[in-house]
Design a protein around this motif. Structure first.
Motif, PDB file in Angstrom:
ATOM      1  N   MET A  25      38.210  39.131  64.860  1.00  0.00           N
ATOM      2  CA  MET A  25      38.803  39.781  63.690  1.00  0.00           C
ATOM      3  C   MET A  25      40.186  39.199  63.385  1.00  0.00           C
ATOM      4  O   MET A  25      40.563  39.083  62.216  1.00  0.00           O
ATOM      5  N   LEU A  26      40.934  38.809  64.400  1.00  0.00           N
ATOM      6  CA  LEU A  26      42.215  38.127  64.159  1.00  0.00           C
ATOM      7  C   LEU A  26      41.968  36.829  63.396  1.00  0.00           C
ATOM      8  O   LEU A  26      42.704  36.514  62.449  1.00  0.00           O
ATOM      9  N   LEU A  27      40.942  36.102  63.782  1.00  0.00           N
ATOM     10  CA  LEU A  27      40.594  34.875  63.067  1.00  0.00           C
ATOM     11  C   LEU A  27      40.256  35.180  61.605  1.00  0.00           C
ATOM     12  O   LEU A  27      40.706  34.462  60.698  1.00  0.00           O
ATOM     13  N   GLU A  28      39.507  36.246  61.366  1.00  0.00           N
ATOM     14  CA  GLU A  28      39.190  36.631  59.982  1.00  0.00           C
ATOM     15  C   GLU A  28      40.455  36.992  59.214  1.00  0.00           C
ATOM     16  O   GLU A  28      40.592  36.670  58.036  1.00  0.00           O
ATOM     17  N   ALA A  29      41.383  37.671  59.875  1.00  0.00           N
ATOM     18  CA  ALA A  29      42.631  38.051  59.205  1.00  0.00           C
ATOM     19  C   ALA A  29      43.439  36.816  58.813  1.00  0.00           C
ATOM     20  O   ALA A  29      44.022  36.776  57.714  1.00  0.00           O
ATOM     21  N   PHE A  30      43.482  35.826  59.663  1.00  0.00           N
ATOM     22  CA  PHE A  30      44.222  34.602  59.348  1.00  0.00           C
ATOM     23  C   PHE A  30      43.471  33.723  58.356  1.00  0.00           C
ATOM     24  O   PHE A  30      44.095  32.994  57.585  1.00  0.00           O
ATOM     25  N   ASN A  31      42.157  33.760  58.381  1.00  0.00           N
ATOM     26  CA  ASN A  31      41.331  32.939  57.484  1.00  0.00           C
ATOM     27  C   ASN A  31      40.796  33.763  56.316  1.00  0.00           C
ATOM     28  O   ASN A  31      39.702  33.523  55.833  1.00  0.00           O
ATOM     29  N   ASP A  33      41.218  33.879  53.179  1.00  0.00           N
ATOM     30  CA  ASP A  33      40.873  33.255  51.897  1.00  0.00           C
ATOM     31  C   ASP A  33      40.121  31.935  52.037  1.00  0.00           C
ATOM     32  O   ASP A  33      39.455  31.501  51.108  1.00  0.00           O
ATOM     33  N   ARG A  34      40.247  31.300  53.202  1.00  0.00           N
ATOM     34  CA  ARG A  34      39.583  30.023  53.428  1.00  0.00           C
ATOM     35  C   ARG A  34      39.724  29.686  54.912  1.00  0.00           C
ATOM     36  O   ARG A  34      40.625  30.175  55.579  1.00  0.00           O
ATOM     37  N   PRO A  35      38.853  28.827  55.410  1.00  0.00           N
ATOM     38  CA  PRO A  35      38.998  28.417  56.820  1.00  0.00           C
ATOM     39  C   PRO A  35      40.290  27.611  57.001  1.00  0.00           C
ATOM     40  O   PRO A  35      40.484  26.586  56.357  1.00  0.00           O
ATOM     41  N   ASN A 139      46.193  38.146  48.680  1.00  0.00           N
ATOM     42  CA  ASN A 139      45.234  38.863  49.516  1.00  0.00           C
ATOM     43  C   ASN A 139      44.907  40.203  48.857  1.00  0.00           C
ATOM     44  O   ASN A 139      45.785  41.031  48.647  1.00  0.00           O
ATOM     45  N   ARG A 140      43.625  40.405  48.549  1.00  0.00           N
ATOM     46  CA  ARG A 140      43.201  41.635  47.868  1.00  0.00           C
ATOM     47  C   ARG A 140      43.455  42.882  48.701  1.00  0.00           C
ATOM     48  O   ARG A 140      43.523  43.991  48.164  1.00  0.00           O
ATOM     49  N   ALA A 141      43.586  42.738  50.009  1.00  0.00           N
ATOM     50  CA  ALA A 141      43.831  43.893  50.874  1.00  0.00           C
ATOM     51  C   ALA A 141      45.169  44.558  50.558  1.00  0.00           C
ATOM     52  O   ALA A 141      45.366  45.727  50.872  1.00  0.00           O
ATOM     53  N   ARG A 142      46.061  43.838  49.912  1.00  0.00           N
ATOM     54  CA  ARG A 142      47.363  44.415  49.573  1.00  0.00           C
ATOM     55  C   ARG A 142      47.200  45.707  48.775  1.00  0.00           C
ATOM     56  O   ARG A 142      47.917  46.685  48.991  1.00  0.00           O
ATOM     57  N   GLY A 143      46.266  45.727  47.860  1.00  0.00           N
ATOM     58  CA  GLY A 143      46.018  46.927  47.070  1.00  0.00           C
ATOM     59  C   GLY A 143      45.626  48.111  47.932  1.00  0.00           C
ATOM     60  O   GLY A 143      46.050  49.241  47.683  1.00  0.00           O
ATOM     61  N   LEU A 144      44.812  47.871  48.948  1.00  0.00           N
ATOM     62  CA  LEU A 144      44.432  48.925  49.887  1.00  0.00           C
ATOM     63  C   LEU A 144      45.674  49.486  50.566  1.00  0.00           C
ATOM     64  O   LEU A 144      45.865  50.699  50.630  1.00  0.00           O
ATOM     65  N   TYR A 145      46.533  48.607  51.075  1.00  0.00           N
ATOM     66  CA  TYR A 145      47.735  49.059  51.772  1.00  0.00           C
ATOM     67  C   TYR A 145      48.647  49.847  50.827  1.00  0.00           C
ATOM     68  O   TYR A 145      49.164  50.898  51.198  1.00  0.00           O
TER      69      TYR A 145
END
Length: 169
Positions: A25-31, A33-35, A139-145
């Motif tokens: 999940m850390l890898l997903e958080a860093f990646n 938008d793209r690998p 990052n679209r997650a910003r809206g969630l936060y």
């Protein structure tokens, strides 16, 4: 917990045995938008690896989301970092920094919101004064936060540091 968009969704505390999933999940958080990194590359970076190394340490807490078959859908966890080894979204050593990620095929279905709500509750129950995080531009997650009350408190490079402070602390 059931979400009509997800079917059955189970949230549970993160345990020591979840360390490999938290690394993923850390890898997903860093990646997000793209690998950008492979897991080995990311874990070789001390400032990134400290989000998961030695999980769990005293004071760490987290939540894992699973589907009805026990498949990991995402995770949210928080750690305190000392002033001389800060996280990307560190506000102070007394405010734990959170990391949240959802597996790519499950994004946009409510998993992240459920994880964030559960982590905020866990932080409050642990007596934390709030939570902080770093979120990159775009990052679209910003809206969630922001919908959950996180506000900008700083900026580093192309990312904002957001914080949620709990009342009276």
């Amino acid at each position: 917990m059931t979400d009509t968009r997800l079917g059955p969704l189970r949230l549970r505390p993160a345990h020591e045995r979840d360390a490999p999933f938290l690394e993923r999940m850390l890898l997903e958080a860093f990646n997000w938008d793209r690998p950008r990194f492979a897991l080995a590359e990311l874990l070789a970076l001390p400032r990134a690896a400290h989000y998961v190394s030695g999980w769990p340490r005293a004071g760490d807490f987290g939540v894992v989301a699973e589907d009805a078959r026990g498949r990991g859908l995402g995770a949210a966890w928080a750690r305190h970092f000392p002033a001389d080894d800060p996280g990307y979204g560190q506000v102070s050593p007394t405010l734990p920094e959170l990391t949240l990620a959802v597996v790519p095929g499950e994004r946009g279905r409510g998993v992240g919101g459920a994880l964030l709500d559960a982590l905020v509750l866990a932080a409050q129950e642990a007596g934390c004064p709030g939570l902080s995080l770093s979120v990159e531009d775009g990052n679209r997650a910003r809206g969630l936060y922001e919908r959950r009350g996180f506000v900008p408190v700083g900026r580093e490079g192309d990312a904002d540091t957001l914080a949620l402070r709990f009342g009276g602390r």
